[in-house]
Scaffold this active site. Sequence first.
Site, PDB file in Angstrom:
ATOM      1  N   HIS A   1      13.777  66.387  23.505  1.00 44.91           N
ATOM      2  CA  HIS A   1      13.306  64.699  23.057  1.00 44.91           C
ATOM      3  C   HIS A   1      14.475  64.549  21.744  1.00 44.91           C
ATOM      4  CE1 HIS A   1       9.465  65.699  25.319  1.00 44.91           C
ATOM      5  NE2 HIS A   1       9.205  66.522  24.374  1.00 44.91           N
TER       6      HIS A   1
ATOM      7  N   ASN B   1      16.161  66.122  19.175  1.00 43.14           N
ATOM      8  CA  ASN B   1      17.428  67.223  19.884  1.00 43.14           C
ATOM      9  C   ASN B   1      18.459  66.951  19.915  1.00 43.14           C
ATOM     10  OD1 ASN B   1      14.503  68.652  21.125  1.00 43.14           O
ATOM     11  ND2 ASN B   1      15.321  69.953  19.859  1.00 43.14           N
TER      12      ASN B   1
ATOM     13  N   ASP C   1      15.398  57.673  21.631  1.00 36.64           N
ATOM     14  CA  ASP C   1      14.477  57.277  22.503  1.00 36.64           C
ATOM     15  C   ASP C   1      14.274  55.860  22.743  1.00 36.64           C
ATOM     16  OD1 ASP C   1      13.275  59.951  23.248  1.00 36.64           O
ATOM     17  OD2 ASP C   1      10.948  59.870  22.663  1.00 36.64           O
TER      18      ASP C   1
END
Length: 374
Positions: free
Chosen positions: A140, A143, A170
């Site tokens: 995610h 990480n 992201d």
Amino acid sequence: MTALRPLSGVRVLDLSTLLPGPLATLLLAESGAEVIKIERPGRGDEMRTYQPRLGGTSANYAVLNRGKRAYAADLKNVAERDRVLALAAKADVVVEQFRPGVTDRLGLGYDQVRAANPGVIYCSITGYGQHGPNAARAGHDLNYLAEMGLLGVVADGTGTPPLPPTVLADIAAGTYPAVMNILLALRQRDATGAGCHLDVSITHNLQLLAYGYFATHQGGGGWPVPGQELLTGGSPRYQVYGTSDGRHVAVAALEDKFWERLATLVDLPTEYLDERGREKEIIAEMTRRIGAHTAEHWRTVFDGEDICAVVVATFDEAVESGLVDTDSTDRLIGEGFDVGTLPSPVDSALRRPPGALGYPALDPLPTGAVWSPR
């Protein structure tokens, strides 16, 4: 007359979940593309379960998936998979976010879709890319930031990296590269007729956010020391200082003209203007002087000054100032709610306002519509 939006006539098949892919396809929808989102039957996208709720789904899901049509399909069911493949055969763009190899096993991989649709732009968003020793690993946002090295460049007094304020990886290394490359690929297809497979690796794309550290390293300056670089805590000019009432002031007075004026406003002696070699001493002095007064005091002192120093705002204060808009004219409307929706970087004059909920079943999918704001 409604303005023609840049992606009008483009069809996008969205097989992604959670954030990077759905936010990418939202921006495509805002630009005029027709986005068809496929979700698993029953629970649907994991983000539907998040709190708080807007009607029958989560607020997170609602703001990220407005302007799309969403349907349930069991991709492990051959008949339903084949119907999704038929949709892919008519799509200009397919976006997926599975681990490498999963769509191939399902029969919806790039080679399988390309066989039916040679001009397809097939975008795969993953944490570590389609190839290499880390390709199949789960991860995610936190990480990816950690393994790439970015998380560790800032540290608190104990040497612990702080949690980032939002999901930087992201969005900055997943969503935006995906949108940019999809648009470039569509332009290339206009010229050549050829489709392509886009491999968007979030971790690898994070290197762009580390441009300064990379440039310093390539220039022989080594890698950043946690908390000691110009923008990571090593300079009194770029620092967060506490106030006497438990609030904070964010200082980014990098240029001499800003730093010198700020020093005057906080009554910093002129002997401290040149911080070279005395960074820690001057940070301590700035900490003492700013910490002697409240946030409101400094807000008043800084008002109207051109110094790149501001009080760290709460979200309530940001809304009050007008910098955050929670009640925009673009509405998200459903059963029991009517709220302003998430602004996007797409020109608002070209945006599609959200409409009513739900769609009829998309023939030939057999399982009907899954909830989606329009």
